[in-house]
Design an enzyme around this catalytic site. Structure first.
Site, PDB file in Angstrom:
ATOM      1  CG  HIS A 157     -18.592 -95.089 -17.989  1.00 34.95           C
ATOM      2  ND1 HIS A 157     -19.375 -95.975 -18.700  1.00 34.95           N
ATOM      3  CD2 HIS A 157     -19.001 -95.180 -16.690  1.00 34.95           C
ATOM      4  CE1 HIS A 157     -20.221 -96.578 -17.870  1.00 34.95           C
ATOM      5  NE2 HIS A 157     -20.012 -96.113 -16.655  1.00 34.95           N
ATOM      6  CB  SER A 216     -23.127 -96.469 -15.741  1.00 39.11           C
ATOM      7  OG  SER A 216     -22.198 -97.400 -15.245  1.00 39.11           O
ATOM      8  CG  ASP A 234     -19.886 -95.836 -22.239  1.00 38.36           C
ATOM      9  OD1 ASP A 234     -19.586 -96.024 -23.424  1.00 38.36           O
ATOM     10  OD2 ASP A 234     -19.107 -96.071 -21.299  1.00 38.36           O
TER      11      ASP A 234
END
Length: 318
Positions: A296, A126, A150
């Site tokens: 995620h 992220s 992700d």
């Protein structure tokens, strides 16, 4: 749940993941940056050599901290460094609240210069993934391989990521950590069990002198301020919030400048949709792109599979 020290959960985490064998030694590191802020990190040696220099460095996502990688590091089996990004964990908050990749990357570079002795396999999830890309673009001497987990610059900030923004937009202080655990579980966060959520909350919160509990990271306070402004009718029509800026076009520019081998690992139920992965492959044609079961936060949903895949990438010959 007050452990003897912050590494006391490692045996429990290993057992949950089905990992056997000796545990690596962990230690907390702190670096004073030139402007007086501090950068904090966790260093894990190998089970056979507690002083082994890191070969893998891991950067967490927004609202998380270095301990999010604990189980992944156990599965990795290699000496590793897990950094608390500025504004998170035990690292200092930024007064300007500039939590974007190109601003964070120089602090990470300072940490690598102080705590490593060779170019790293840098893994970022992220916000950490975009920061890792900015680092690899600006300091290729520090990055041997880049693994982005992700995230792509093209992820829609008004889709999946809003769950995180909404989660942290609540109160900034609480009567107990149990209240935070309840909130995490209500939002479908926390790793799938109350026990995992309790660990996550423990590492991500602190008890103030007045006995109230607050999030360690700055993001929750920024999200709360933004939500309060919106409720009062003071928010701009197109809010320039931290999340939208994180996902800006600069990320593609950074990725285009990376000379190290690049891998994108997306969660099958994460924020990176198949079309986002296709765009990543188009813009970074030399990169490998793969999917893994999980959401995620792959480092928490599929830590063993992710750790072993990172180990395979680290073993690849340059």
């Amino acid at each position: 749940m007050e452990p003897a020290d912050e590494f006391s959960f490692l045996s429990e985490q290993a057992a949950e993941a089905g990992l056997t064998g000796p545990l690596p030694h962990g230690e907390r590191l702190t670096l004073t940056l030139p402007d007086g802020r501090t950068l904090s990190a966790l260093r894990f040696g190998s089970p056979s050599d507690s002083d082994a220099a890191p070969v893998v460095t891991l950067l967490h996502g927004a609202g998380l901290n270095a301990h999010t990688w604990d189980t992944t590091i156990l599965a990795l089996g290699l000496p590793a460094l897990s950094i608390d990004l500025p504004g998170h964990g035990d690292s200092s908050w930024r007064e300007d609240a500039a939590y974007v990749a190109r601003v964070l990357a120089p602090d990470v570079a300072a940490g690598l210069e102080a705590w490593t002795d060779r170019p790293q396999v840098v893994v970022g999830q992220s916000l950490g993934g975009l920061t890792a890309a900015a680092l690899a673009a600006s300091r290729p001497d520090l990055v041997r391989r880049l693994v982005v987990v992700d995230i792509t610059p093209g992820v829609d900030p008004n889709a999946g990521p809003t769950q995180v923004r909404d989660f942290f937009a609540g109160p900034t202080d609480w009567a107990s950590r149990d209240e935070l655990v309840d909130r995490a579980l209500k939002f479908g966060l926390g790793g799938g069990s109350r026990r995992k959520a309790e660990r996550g909350v423990y590492f991500n919160s602190r008890i103030r002198s007045d006995g109230r509990v607050e999030w360690k990271h700055h993001f929750a306070h920024l999200a709360n301020a933004m939500a309060s402004a919106a409720a009062a009718g003071h928010a701009p029509s197109a809010p320039d919030d931290a999340l939208a800026r994180v996902l800006g076009e600069n990320g593609w520019e950074d990725l285009a400048r990376v000379t190290a081998p690049v891998a994108l690992i997306r969660g099958a139920k994460g924020y990176v949709r198949p079309e986002d992965a296709d765009e990543f492959a188009r813009r970074v044609p030399a990169a490998s792109v793969e999917s893994m079961a999980g959401g995620h936060n792959l480092q928490e949903d599929s830590p063993v599979a992710l750790g072993r895949r990172i180990a395979e990438i680290a073993a690849e010959v340059d």
